[in-house]
Design an enzyme around this catalytic site. Structure first.
Site, mmCIF file in Angstrom:
data_model
loop_
_atom_site.group_PDB
_atom_site.id
_atom_site.type_symbol
_atom_site.label_atom_id
_atom_site.label_comp_id
_atom_site.label_asym_id
_atom_site.label_seq_id
_atom_site.Cartn_x
_atom_site.Cartn_y
_atom_site.Cartn_z
ATOM 1 N N ARG A 189 0.887 -1.255 0.034
ATOM 2 C CA ARG A 189 -0.100 0.163 -0.010
ATOM 3 C C ARG A 189 0.891 1.207 -0.053
ATOM 4 O O ARG A 189 0.751 2.143 -1.040
ATOM 5 C CB ARG A 189 -0.996 0.221 1.006
ATOM 6 C CG ARG A 189 -1.907 -0.961 1.329
ATOM 7 C CD ARG A 189 -2.899 -0.855 2.506
ATOM 8 N NE ARG A 189 -3.711 -2.098 2.701
ATOM 9 C CZ ARG A 189 -4.863 -2.162 2.985
ATOM 10 N NH1 ARG A 189 -5.684 -1.028 3.286
ATOM 11 N NH2 ARG A 189 -5.464 -3.347 3.272
ATOM 12 N N GLU A 224 -10.892 -7.332 -6.745
ATOM 13 C CA GLU A 224 -10.451 -8.387 -7.530
ATOM 14 C C GLU A 224 -11.164 -8.626 -8.961
ATOM 15 O O GLU A 224 -10.790 -8.752 -10.122
ATOM 16 C CB GLU A 224 -10.322 -9.652 -6.905
ATOM 17 C CG GLU A 224 -8.996 -9.831 -5.832
ATOM 18 C CD GLU A 224 -9.532 -8.702 -4.720
ATOM 19 O OE1 GLU A 224 -10.682 -8.532 -4.107
ATOM 20 O OE2 GLU A 224 -8.390 -8.760 -3.855
#
Ligand SMILES: *[C@@H]1O[C@H](CO)[C@@H](O)[C@H](O)[C@H]1NC(C)=O
Ligand SMILES: *[C@@H]1O[C@H](CO)[C@@H](O)[C@H](O)[C@H]1NC(C)=O
Length: 550
Positions: free
Chosen positions: A147, A443
């Protein structure tokens, strides 16, 4: 593309993320079954998806996604910055990722891609002021790399603001005690204040091996071997480990002290996914020069030993598999599997009353032909994956409907009662819900985006758009977007994960653009959707870093 869903086995700290790709055989049981009335759906827009939407409409859609990003980010700025994440129901904040402002770091490159200069400039001020020597918790290494570091490096690649590299190095140096192990496999977390690695002796594949893209690119940018070495050490360890017991494939659990796998448990999903992803992507990031990573991906992620191809003396299952494999193009097989998996994922959204897919589902064994069950289920039990792959490909070839992969033949949504959805429907789907939340995860839209870019078939982006509309309708709050407890009822949870801005909205935005600024030949997404530019090593770097080429 890939993900991580897993509860850390050795700490009580849940790590986020999920692999929802296709054949999802999932861990962990979800508790209570709730009774619900059947959902009423008057029109079935999912069936009437066409590719005839005009370019002007796609422009409007891109602007709509940008508006969604601004709504989310402004809510974060107003109520939560510089904390980690917004609580989109109570207008509070949370600090589950070190308290360094993860939403800012994760959002910078999305802002740059969307042309949001003012938000970017304000974000940069926070980035400049963060103190990496203190944190709200032991810093979880994997999440922090994908991240924070991924976000910084990608924003640098898009902006060339050198402060971003400087901050990346400040952070990485502070995290380096993670590597205080005899093997160079990182610990789960770091005590940044006392400069110590923290965590159990056993590491999880995805978490110990999803740093190569970031560290290799950082080495390229800074010319520093120490960063390259972090990545190379992991890959060298994998290359040198005897994996006979798993047919060459990488097991899930690794001992940080001995550098050996704990057992033979394999996964392509939870706990392993981004490790496989990074083997392939390191090859792509380095201008397809790092062939060792490609070979490792084929062998250690798929169980296909390319050196065996053409070896006449193989016999039994493996021999049969390899003789068949020689007849196919590996790329075609990947595309065949990708379409089937993406279609399966899309249907789990389309089937749902909210139009959003459940976090976990269980594929049943009732319908073994033409489903993912057999491919995935057997694959876990036997060491000879090549044979199983080939069996599946053979079924496809002989089915008379070339191109139809497991999952792909099913085109229509099936709406059923919640009770049926929890139990699995006899003549309907071969999956059952396991966790019915939707955590704003990327996803499925990531897969749809990639298929749209690769095939040019608009049906994939239409499906992505349908998912965006469902997100808008069900998860939007007055100050942001909220995860759902249940895709059946739509009950909101007071959480807006940073990856929603880093990944979900970025992929949706790019999907709407006819001129995608991120060409897939020139950029590689890290596992948090931060694009890094493809590069070539110079002869000098090859010598200094001792890069293995060719
Ligand atoms: C949160 O902020 C929004 C936008 O400012 C406001 O409309 C809403 O009432 C606030 N909610 C709470 C619980 O304070
Ligand atoms: C590279 O990393 C390994 C493993 O952590 C370490 O033992 C070695 O000293 C490093 N090499 C250099 C030159 O820093």
């Amino acid at each position: 593309m890939s993900r991580r869903t897993h509860y850390q086995v050795h700490t009580n700290r849940p790590t986020t993320r999920n692999l929802l790709y296709g054949a999802v055989i999932l861990l962990g049981l979800y508790g209570l079954f709730r009774t619900m009335t059947p959902y009423d759906v008057e029109s079935d827009e999912w069936d009437s998806i066409s590719g005839l939407v005009s370019p002007a409409t796609w422009q409007v859609r891109a602007e709509t996604v940008k508006g969604a990003f601004l709504h989310a980010y402004h809510g974060y700025e107003k109520y939560a910055a510089p904390h980690d994440e917004l609580k989109p129901l109570s207008n509070g904040s949370s600090d589950k990722f070190n308290g360094w402002g993860v939403t800012v770091f994760d959002s910078l490159d999305t802002m740059l891609l969307m042309g949001l200069k003012e938000e970017y400039v304000r974000g940069l001020e926070i980035v400049k002021s963060v103190d990496f020597t203190t944190s709200t918790q032991y810093v979880p290494y994997f999440e922090t790399i994908i991240r924070y570091l991924g976000g910084l490096l990608s924003a640098y690649a898009l902006s060339k603001d050198s402060i971003l590299i400087q901050r990346a190095e400040d952070m990485v140096k502070r995290l380096d005690p993670a590597f205080n192990t005899p093997t160079g496999i990182p610990f789960f977390s770091v005590d940044v204040e006392n400069q110590q690695g923290q965590g159990a002796e056993v590491g999880i594949l995805a978490e110990i091996s999803s740093l190569q893209l970031e560290y290799t690119y950082l080495a390229k940018l800074t010319g520093k071997f120490e960063y390259y070495n972090r990545s190379a050490t992991i890959n060298r360890l994998f290359a040198n480990t005897d994996l006979k017991d798993t047919g060459g494939m990488l097991p899930v659990s690794w001992n940080l002290i001995s550098g050996k796998p704990l057992d033979t448990h394999l996964s392509v999903g939870a706990q392993a996914d981004s490790a496989h992803e990074y083997l392939l992507k390191l090859y792509l990031l380095t201008g397809k020069t790092d062939r060792a990573s490609l070979e490792m991906y084929n062998l250690k992620s798929l169980g296909i030993d390319l050196q065996q191809l053409g070896n006449e003396r193989l016999y039994g299952y493996a021999g049969k598999g390899y003789r068949q494999l020689a007849d196919y193009n590996l790329k075609d097989i990947h595309m065949w599997a990708a379409e089937g998996l993406a279609q399966t994922c899309y249907l789990t959204y389309a089937d749902s009353p909210t139009g959003l897919g459940p976090d976990e589902m269980m594929i049943k064994y009732t319908n073994p032909e033409g489903t993912w069950t057999r491919v995935d289920g057997d694959w876990k039990k036997k060491s000879d994956q090549t044979h199983l792959w080939m069996e599946a490909v053979d079924r496809w070839k002989n089915s008379g409907s070339r191109g139809v992969a497991p999952g792909l033949a099913e085109k229509k949504r099936i709406i059923s009662t919640a009770e049926d959805r929890w139990k699995g429907v006899p003549n309907g789907r071969d999956y059952m819900l396991r966790k019915s939340g939707y955590l704003l995860r990327p996803e499925t839209v990531e897969s749809l985006y990639l298929l749209w870019r690769i095939t040019g078939d608009s049906k994939w982006r239409e499906r992505g758009w349908a998912i965006f509309e469902a997100i808008e309708k069900t998860t939007r709050t007055a100050s942001g977007y909220a995860s759902l407890y249940s895709v059946e009822t739509g009950g909101p949870d007071d959480s807006m994960p940073s990856y929603f801005l880093a990944e979900t909205l970025k992929y949706l935005y790019l999907m709407c653009l006819d001129d995608d600024p991120i060409s897939l030949d020139k950029w590689v997404f890290n596992t948090e959707a931060h694009p890094l530019p493809v590069f070539d090593w110079t002869p000098e770097e090859i010598r200094r870093f001792n890069v293995a080429i060719g």
